[in-house]
Design a protein around this motif. Structure first.
Motif, PDB file in Angstrom:
ATOM      1  N   TYR A 106      39.477  -8.042 -23.139  1.00  0.00           N
ATOM      2  CA  TYR A 106      38.950  -9.022 -22.172  1.00  0.00           C
ATOM      3  C   TYR A 106      37.426  -8.989 -22.167  1.00  0.00           C
ATOM      4  O   TYR A 106      36.761 -10.005 -22.392  1.00  0.00           O
ATOM      5  CB  TYR A 106      39.531  -8.683 -20.803  1.00  0.00           C
ATOM      6  CG  TYR A 106      39.052  -9.515 -19.634  1.00  0.00           C
ATOM      7  CD1 TYR A 106      39.655 -10.726 -19.321  1.00  0.00           C
ATOM      8  CD2 TYR A 106      38.028  -9.065 -18.807  1.00  0.00           C
ATOM      9  CE1 TYR A 106      39.237 -11.473 -18.225  1.00  0.00           C
ATOM     10  CE2 TYR A 106      37.610  -9.801 -17.714  1.00  0.00           C
ATOM     11  CZ  TYR A 106      38.217 -11.006 -17.424  1.00  0.00           C
ATOM     12  OH  TYR A 106      37.804 -11.734 -16.339  1.00  0.00           O
ATOM     13  N   ASP A 107      36.858  -7.815 -21.930  1.00  0.00           N
ATOM     14  CA  ASP A 107      35.412  -7.652 -21.886  1.00  0.00           C
ATOM     15  C   ASP A 107      34.798  -7.872 -23.269  1.00  0.00           C
ATOM     16  O   ASP A 107      33.710  -8.445 -23.403  1.00  0.00           O
ATOM     17  CB  ASP A 107      35.076  -6.263 -21.362  1.00  0.00           C
ATOM     18  CG  ASP A 107      33.621  -6.119 -20.944  1.00  0.00           C
ATOM     19  OD1 ASP A 107      32.886  -7.109 -21.029  1.00  0.00           O
ATOM     20  OD2 ASP A 107      33.235  -5.015 -20.521  1.00  0.00           O
ATOM     21  N   PHE A 132      32.466  -8.892 -16.425  1.00  0.00           N
ATOM     22  CA  PHE A 132      33.727  -9.083 -17.159  1.00  0.00           C
ATOM     23  C   PHE A 132      34.407  -7.756 -17.487  1.00  0.00           C
ATOM     24  O   PHE A 132      35.007  -7.594 -18.545  1.00  0.00           O
ATOM     25  CB  PHE A 132      33.475  -9.877 -18.447  1.00  0.00           C
ATOM     26  CG  PHE A 132      33.124 -11.312 -18.214  1.00  0.00           C
ATOM     27  CD1 PHE A 132      33.948 -12.132 -17.462  1.00  0.00           C
ATOM     28  CD2 PHE A 132      31.949 -11.855 -18.742  1.00  0.00           C
ATOM     29  CE1 PHE A 132      33.627 -13.471 -17.243  1.00  0.00           C
ATOM     30  CE2 PHE A 132      31.622 -13.183 -18.521  1.00  0.00           C
ATOM     31  CZ  PHE A 132      32.461 -13.997 -17.775  1.00  0.00           C
ATOM     32  N   GLY A 134      36.990  -6.576 -15.898  1.00  0.00           N
ATOM     33  CA  GLY A 134      38.441  -6.713 -15.741  1.00  0.00           C
ATOM     34  C   GLY A 134      39.074  -5.452 -15.197  1.00  0.00           C
ATOM     35  O   GLY A 134      38.646  -4.906 -14.185  1.00  0.00           O
ATOM     36  N   GLY A 172      45.215  -6.119 -22.699  1.00  0.00           N
ATOM     37  CA  GLY A 172      44.196  -7.143 -22.801  1.00  0.00           C
ATOM     38  C   GLY A 172      44.333  -7.965 -24.068  1.00  0.00           C
ATOM     39  O   GLY A 172      44.829  -7.486 -25.099  1.00  0.00           O
ATOM     40  N   TYR A 192      41.978 -12.319 -21.387  1.00  0.00           N
ATOM     41  CA  TYR A 192      43.059 -12.153 -20.410  1.00  0.00           C
ATOM     42  C   TYR A 192      43.412 -10.673 -20.332  1.00  0.00           C
ATOM     43  O   TYR A 192      43.486  -9.979 -21.353  1.00  0.00           O
ATOM     44  CB  TYR A 192      44.289 -12.960 -20.832  1.00  0.00           C
ATOM     45  CG  TYR A 192      45.499 -12.733 -19.944  1.00  0.00           C
ATOM     46  CD1 TYR A 192      45.535 -13.212 -18.634  1.00  0.00           C
ATOM     47  CD2 TYR A 192      46.600 -12.022 -20.416  1.00  0.00           C
ATOM     48  CE1 TYR A 192      46.636 -13.004 -17.826  1.00  0.00           C
ATOM     49  CE2 TYR A 192      47.715 -11.809 -19.616  1.00  0.00           C
ATOM     50  CZ  TYR A 192      47.723 -12.300 -18.325  1.00  0.00           C
ATOM     51  OH  TYR A 192      48.817 -12.088 -17.519  1.00  0.00           O
ATOM     52  N   GLN A 193      43.619 -10.176 -19.108  1.00  0.00           N
ATOM     53  CA  GLN A 193      43.980  -8.776 -18.911  1.00  0.00           C
ATOM     54  C   GLN A 193      45.008  -8.668 -17.786  1.00  0.00           C
ATOM     55  O   GLN A 193      44.892  -9.364 -16.766  1.00  0.00           O
ATOM     56  CB  GLN A 193      42.724  -7.952 -18.584  1.00  0.00           C
ATOM     57  CG  GLN A 193      42.860  -6.470 -18.887  1.00  0.00           C
ATOM     58  CD  GLN A 193      41.491  -5.800 -18.958  1.00  0.00           C
ATOM     59  OE1 GLN A 193      40.646  -6.014 -18.108  1.00  0.00           O
ATOM     60  NE2 GLN A 193      41.278  -4.985 -19.973  1.00  0.00           N
ATOM     61  N   THR A 194      46.006  -7.786 -17.968  1.00  0.00           N
ATOM     62  CA  THR A 194      47.087  -7.729 -16.991  1.00  0.00           C
ATOM     63  C   THR A 194      47.723  -6.349 -16.929  1.00  0.00           C
ATOM     64  O   THR A 194      47.685  -5.574 -17.892  1.00  0.00           O
ATOM     65  CB  THR A 194      48.178  -8.776 -17.346  1.00  0.00           C
ATOM     66  OG1 THR A 194      49.181  -8.784 -16.329  1.00  0.00           O
ATOM     67  CG2 THR A 194      48.833  -8.447 -18.685  1.00  0.00           C
ATOM     68  N   ALA A 200      43.854 -11.092 -14.804  1.00  0.00           N
ATOM     69  CA  ALA A 200      42.481 -11.580 -14.853  1.00  0.00           C
ATOM     70  C   ALA A 200      42.310 -12.503 -16.053  1.00  0.00           C
ATOM     71  O   ALA A 200      42.712 -12.175 -17.166  1.00  0.00           O
ATOM     72  CB  ALA A 200      41.500 -10.421 -14.945  1.00  0.00           C
ATOM     73  N   ALA A 220      35.584 -16.437 -13.974  1.00  0.00           N
ATOM     74  CA  ALA A 220      36.693 -15.490 -13.960  1.00  0.00           C
ATOM     75  C   ALA A 220      37.579 -15.729 -12.755  1.00  0.00           C
ATOM     76  O   ALA A 220      37.098 -16.078 -11.675  1.00  0.00           O
ATOM     77  CB  ALA A 220      36.170 -14.046 -13.936  1.00  0.00           C
ATOM     78  N   ASP A 222      40.501 -13.534 -10.886  1.00  0.00           N
ATOM     79  CA  ASP A 222      41.135 -12.214 -10.819  1.00  0.00           C
ATOM     80  C   ASP A 222      42.131 -12.197  -9.670  1.00  0.00           C
ATOM     81  O   ASP A 222      41.750 -12.151  -8.500  1.00  0.00           O
ATOM     82  CB  ASP A 222      40.065 -11.144 -10.599  1.00  0.00           C
ATOM     83  CG  ASP A 222      40.605  -9.735 -10.742  1.00  0.00           C
ATOM     84  OD1 ASP A 222      41.809  -9.526 -10.488  1.00  0.00           O
ATOM     85  OD2 ASP A 222      39.826  -8.845 -11.119  1.00  0.00           O
TER      86      ASP A 222
END
Length: 296
Positions: A106-107, A132, A134, A172, A192-194, A200, A220, A222
């Motif tokens: 993500y970052d 970012f 996340g 991510g 995308y991160q989860t 996020a 973003a 979140d």
């Protein structure tokens, strides 16, 4: 967010294998800072970064890095130096794998809206700032990221596991593109991160024009914090001078802020720096700093 340049290199060769390389770089700061509720005071910072790399007989590349940073400051007088940012990587035609204290996908995919640097990063730490990050560092901050590039595109996936086996891994996904359109250098990122409690999504657009003007935009959403963020940075570079102003806003938190940074390259690795950050909305106050950044 500090810039470090290579200072010295040691080469070690051994029979039957490709040479390995160890490089040492340093960064130091000196100046003064203050702000709302902060007594004006002196500031110093010293960091040493070790980078190691090598190549196997069949062409597989590998490397590692670690940073030694002092912890001296008003909240930790004569603090003990600490190692940070450790990471190990291998790369080849299959792509690159990095494991350690590194960015999740993500970052990795998203570009911050901030340019330049300041002693205490005032321009990028106001109440409207976002980097970012996340869910990076959610568990033990040991992140594995796989990335692959093809043409102007690059993709990455990442994971950070809960060592206790209680929570879900933070996963991510990121993709980015860079190119030139009509004389404008463009960079676009989507991340995308989860995990079980986090979702996020972020997007960034960075444009640099031949006249020295740069525009960076970020957004973003979140779901963990139940908040949305957007930010815009506009900068200008001419010769040795770089200046940028930025603004950011958190929706649900009701906070916002703006920042200003100015850097002047003195040559030889020395940069004169000034930074200012002002927070508004639910969080108010300002910070500033001025001094020199020295790369070795």
């Amino acid at each position: 967010m500090k810039k470090v340049l290579l200072a010295s290199t040691a080469l070690v060769g051994f029979a039957g294998a490709a040479a390995a390389e160890v490089s040492l770089s340093g960064y130091a700061e000196m100046g003064v800072f203050g702000g709302t509720g902060i007594e004006t005071q002196f500031h110093t910072d010293v960091a040493i970064t070790f980078n190691m790399s090598g190549t196997t007989d069949n062409g597989l590349e590998f490397g590692a890095k670690i940073q030694l940073d002092d912890t001296n400051g008003s909240s930790s007088v004569n603090g003990t130096p600490a190692f940070d940012d450790e990471a190990v990587w291998v790369s080849g035609s299959f792509g690159k794998i990095t494991l350690g204290e590194t960015d999740g996908a993500y970052d990795w995919a998203l570009t911050e809206i901030y340019m330049g640097t300041a002693l205490t990063d005032d321009h990028s730490t106001h109440a409207g700032a976002y980097w970012f990050t996340g869910g990076d560092g959610w568990w033990d901050n040991q992140i594995m990221r796989y990335e692959y590039s093809f043409g102007d595109f690059a993709v990455a996936v990442s994971a950070e596991m809960d060592d206790a086996g209680v929570g879900d891994s933070v996963l991510g996904l990121g993709v980015k593109w860079s190119g030139n359109m009509g004389g404008v250098d463009l960079g676009v990122g989507l991340g995308y991160q989860t995990d079980s409690t986090l979702d996020a999504v972020g997007v960034s657009i960075a444009a640099s024009m031949a006249n020295g003007v740069s525009v960076n935009f970020g957004y973003a959403d979140d779901e963990f914090w139940g908040d949305k963020w957007w930010g815009l940075g506009v900068g200008y570079t001419t010769g040795a001078l770089l200046v940028q102003a930025n603004y950011g806003e958190w929706d649900a938190a009701g906070t916002n802020g703006w920042g200003l940074v100015a850097n002047y390259d003195l040559g030889g690795g020395a940069v004169a720096m000034f930074g200012y950050g002002d927070s508004g909305g639910a969080a108010t106050g300002s910070t500033w700093s001025a001094g020199l950044g020295l790369s070795f």
